[in-house]
Design an enzyme around this catalytic site. Sequence first.
Site, PDB file in Angstrom:
ATOM      1  N   THR A 184       0.880  -1.186   0.000  1.00 51.36           N
ATOM      2  CA  THR A 184       0.000   0.000   0.000  1.00 51.36           C
ATOM      3  C   THR A 184       0.914   1.232   0.000  1.00 51.36           C
ATOM      4  OG1 THR A 184      -0.238  -0.123   2.419  1.00 51.36           O
ATOM      5  CG2 THR A 184      -1.974  -1.114   1.086  1.00 51.36           C
ATOM      6  N   LYS A 210       3.909  -6.638   4.518  1.00 49.60           N
ATOM      7  CA  LYS A 210       3.703  -5.236   4.161  1.00 49.60           C
ATOM      8  C   LYS A 210       3.272  -4.491   5.416  1.00 49.60           C
ATOM      9  CE  LYS A 210       0.294  -3.234   3.371  1.00 49.60           C
ATOM     10  NZ  LYS A 210      -0.399  -2.205   4.217  1.00 49.60           N
ATOM     11  N   THR A 232      -2.435  -1.725   9.511  1.00 51.89           N
ATOM     12  CA  THR A 232      -2.558  -3.066   8.895  1.00 51.89           C
ATOM     13  C   THR A 232      -1.199  -3.607   8.558  1.00 51.89           C
ATOM     14  OG1 THR A 232      -4.745  -2.810   8.098  1.00 51.89           O
ATOM     15  CG2 THR A 232      -3.395  -4.318   6.866  1.00 51.89           C
ATOM     16  N   GLU A 322       5.966   4.634   7.607  1.00 49.69           N
ATOM     17  CA  GLU A 322       5.616   5.908   6.963  1.00 49.69           C
ATOM     18  C   GLU A 322       6.477   7.048   7.513  1.00 49.69           C
ATOM     19  OE1 GLU A 322       1.002   4.970   5.681  1.00 49.69           O
ATOM     20  OE2 GLU A 322       1.379   6.075   7.533  1.00 49.69           O
ATOM     21  N   ASN A 453      -0.253  11.090   6.513  1.00 55.14           N
ATOM     22  CA  ASN A 453      -1.505  10.747   7.183  1.00 55.14           C
ATOM     23  C   ASN A 453      -2.465  11.910   7.369  1.00 55.14           C
ATOM     24  OD1 ASN A 453      -1.343   7.842   7.761  1.00 55.14           O
ATOM     25  ND2 ASN A 453       0.607   8.486   8.643  1.00 55.14           N
ATOM     26  N   SER A 458      -7.493   6.428   4.974  1.00 60.52           N
ATOM     27  CA  SER A 458      -7.216   4.982   5.055  1.00 60.52           C
ATOM     28  C   SER A 458      -8.342   4.256   5.751  1.00 60.52           C
ATOM     29  CB  SER A 458      -5.915   4.726   5.788  1.00 60.52           C
ATOM     30  OG  SER A 458      -6.065   5.006   7.159  1.00 60.52           O
TER      31      SER A 458
END
Lengths: 458, 458
Positions: A184, A210, A232, A322, A453, A458
């Site tokens: 993602t 991931k 996730t 991230e 974010n 999401s």
Amino acid sequence: MSNAAKRLLSTVTIKPTPSKAHHHSPIPSSSFPKGYALTGVHAGVKKISGVPDLGIILSTSSRPTSAAACFTRNAFKAAPVVVSEQVLAANNGRARAIVLNSGCANAVTGKQGMEDAWAMVKATDALLTNPSVADNNDTLVMSTGVIGQNLPISKILTAINSQTPKTLLNDFDAWERTAKAFMTTDTFPKLRAHTFTINGVEYRMAGIDKGAGMIHPNMGPPRASTGQLHATLLGCIVTDAPVSPGSLQNALTYAVDRSFNSISVDGDMSTNDTIIVLANGAASETAAEIDEATDPEAYEAFKVELTAFAIDLAKLVVRDGEGATKFVTVTVKNAATYEDAHKIASQVSTSNLVKTALYGEDANWGRVLAATGSVSLTRDLDPTTVSVTFIPSDGSAPLPVLVNGEPEKVDETRAKEILVQEDFEVEVDLGALGKEEARYWTCDFSYEYVRINGDYRS
Amino acid sequence: MSNAAKRLLSTVTIKPTPSKAHHHSPIPSSSFPKGYALTGVHAGVKKISGVPDLGIILSTSSRPTSAAACFTRNAFKAAPVVVSEQVLAANNGRARAIVLNSGCANAVTGKQGMEDAWAMVKATDALLTNPSVADNNDTLVMSTGVIGQNLPISKILTAINSQTPKTLLNDFDAWERTAKAFMTTDTFPKLRAHTFTINGVEYRMAGIDKGAGMIHPNMGPPRASTGQLHATLLGCIVTDAPVSPGSLQNALTYAVDRSFNSISVDGDMSTNDTIIVLANGAASETAAEIDEATDPEAYEAFKVELTAFAIDLAKLVVRDGEGATKFVTVTVKNAATYEDAHKIASQVSTSNLVKTALYGEDANWGRVLAATGSVSLTRDLDPTTVSVTFIPSDGSAPLPVLVNGEPEKVDETRAKEILVQEDFEVEVDLGALGKEEARYWTCDFSYEYVRINGDYRS
């Protein structure tokens, strides 16, 4: 400049996030476990044409394939989580296929979501060369991406149905495409393979995962009661070793606690976190099934291999967190219990003040200590026996910053030498509370995280 | 633009943090409780000349002054916390003075730190007009600022010793200077006053607090066992009502749970968090002491006043959170227990994903839901009864985004209208689990927070 003045500035220059591309490189096709056939394709969940968003992994072994999994403890389990739990329970730890998609999490999607997840299972079941006699479902399903939207299920089913033995392969290219189908906000596909030997037989395991955001997993075995807090994360590990279903689950539960449940990007637990392991015995027609009861030594050896491999995969997720510019190991030593050590390591690893200090390359032991002290333990901390040390990854001398509760006069030049590195370790030694140790892996907290974010639904 | 591409950008423009200055304005001197004398001066802890960094509050009442406090549950309690706990315990809930400094937390400072905290107590004791007969210490002490550095104690003592009845006053100017002496990264002094009536007698209370970062308090009464997790928050409330020591502590413990223990800026708990309340009875020579046992109704009325006032003060801390551009109320309704509701409200309020979405003005109910589901409760959630609503502060219609577990088709224009506001509420209704409700106050997570904490050694 005063802090008040700093708050009035209106632009900042972001330190570029270092490229992570070197963490992915070709693996010889012979390193992958035998008896699997897989692919990653573009089904159309993601908007960008050609980008893989659907992965399929089939076991083609003639021996029975064991399956085990750890799922999110979030109360809002996504449909694929619920369906995979049901498949695994109905089959007593047997399954022979994994299907997954990225781009849409199929979470908070009600009845339609459940129907879609089951449709993915059944379509993938149909690809297996020997469908189950009793019409059991043989496929576990995973989804990741946006919450609250339904899957474009007809596109997904078309893509699954179009697969043939010619499109499902076991070479590096197939593995790499499958790994890409997991992605993602990840910046590189996460794929590893490993060879090990138990009782003289050579086995292989390969894994994909991931992560990127909403990463602070707390996963348990199927149908576990809801646990405590916490992203996730999707992963799968497949091996050609023969392992009994119960022993495979026990080894995975142990491994997940020390790997995926010991990482944090942002402290947020997802509705979709899933780690699946398949063991198909394809390496040898004759090797005995590895089982805790019948051969504890072989089981122990397998558990150690699985745990070490899971840790390697889990670290990749943190590495690609991230906005991450740092990869930091937090070690807590000499705790009364493993759980105590793990709680402190988690608290330090998720502290926003610690993580912004890591981004700022500041040896801020005060924030490490405040986080350490905020955890409730089975045995109370003695502040006068706690030490904090920054350990560089280049093998040069560690830098003690707090020794037995007393701040050291820190050589700021030396501290900077360590903290400018991408990798380093923060060690919290509790002194005399016990002998238990836990390790956690975390990243820093950067402007990038806020940007990613602040506008990504999401 | 893809998320991968966004991660490669190298500058961002920061949305200016709105000015908070309008949250501080003059208060008529007659609104402050009677029988107090105070000041805020520059002792020299902070480097900028003339900025107040030392505050002194004395009770000058002829009636006995009750004192109560809640302290951080962090295992690494700073020296002033340990000393204040000891003073309060030795005096059975009586104390007549508060001394505090900003600029240095006197935390992790070993034996010297304890000596310095005691020296502040004794110097302030000497300012009291009627020193205790039994040579008890009558002063509670608080410090905030950098951890691991010793106080410039001689400068502090010189400043305390130079105070006289002429410099210690009870007007707005004295209160404002004292409030300024609390400030660290705060952008405005936090000062409120309130008048209330119990049994026909008019009383006043005044309060000061400070916060900004490392704000996620979990405070308990003196010598509480270490609690769960969680900021420096310092505050004091003084009243001219007469309240018995035990009842004052009970009312404060209740009030703190619903105010200061229900706010979060960054989820980090400090080593110094302290809230002190003094009740000196100076409003009336004859009014009966308020006591839980002898007059439960009067006690209940006082508890309600104290709780509402503590909530007002606590909200100011969130309002001025480091980098905050939003002030968000998180309400959790229909939980089985207050603790369950409070745990969920805390989890939603501290979720970095929720907080970055608030900064991005994104009605991201998926993140709210993921945070809600990650909490372990006494009674399991039923996902099909959970609703999430965004409630604007301008009195216009609420916007349901999730109703009984089903996502609504959200009018994004309307969502934006609500989320661009500085104040709004996120309501999580659990449906049928019970009737309990908890409220939490939080702010968003911005680039500013990262900038402030990426290079501030706290």
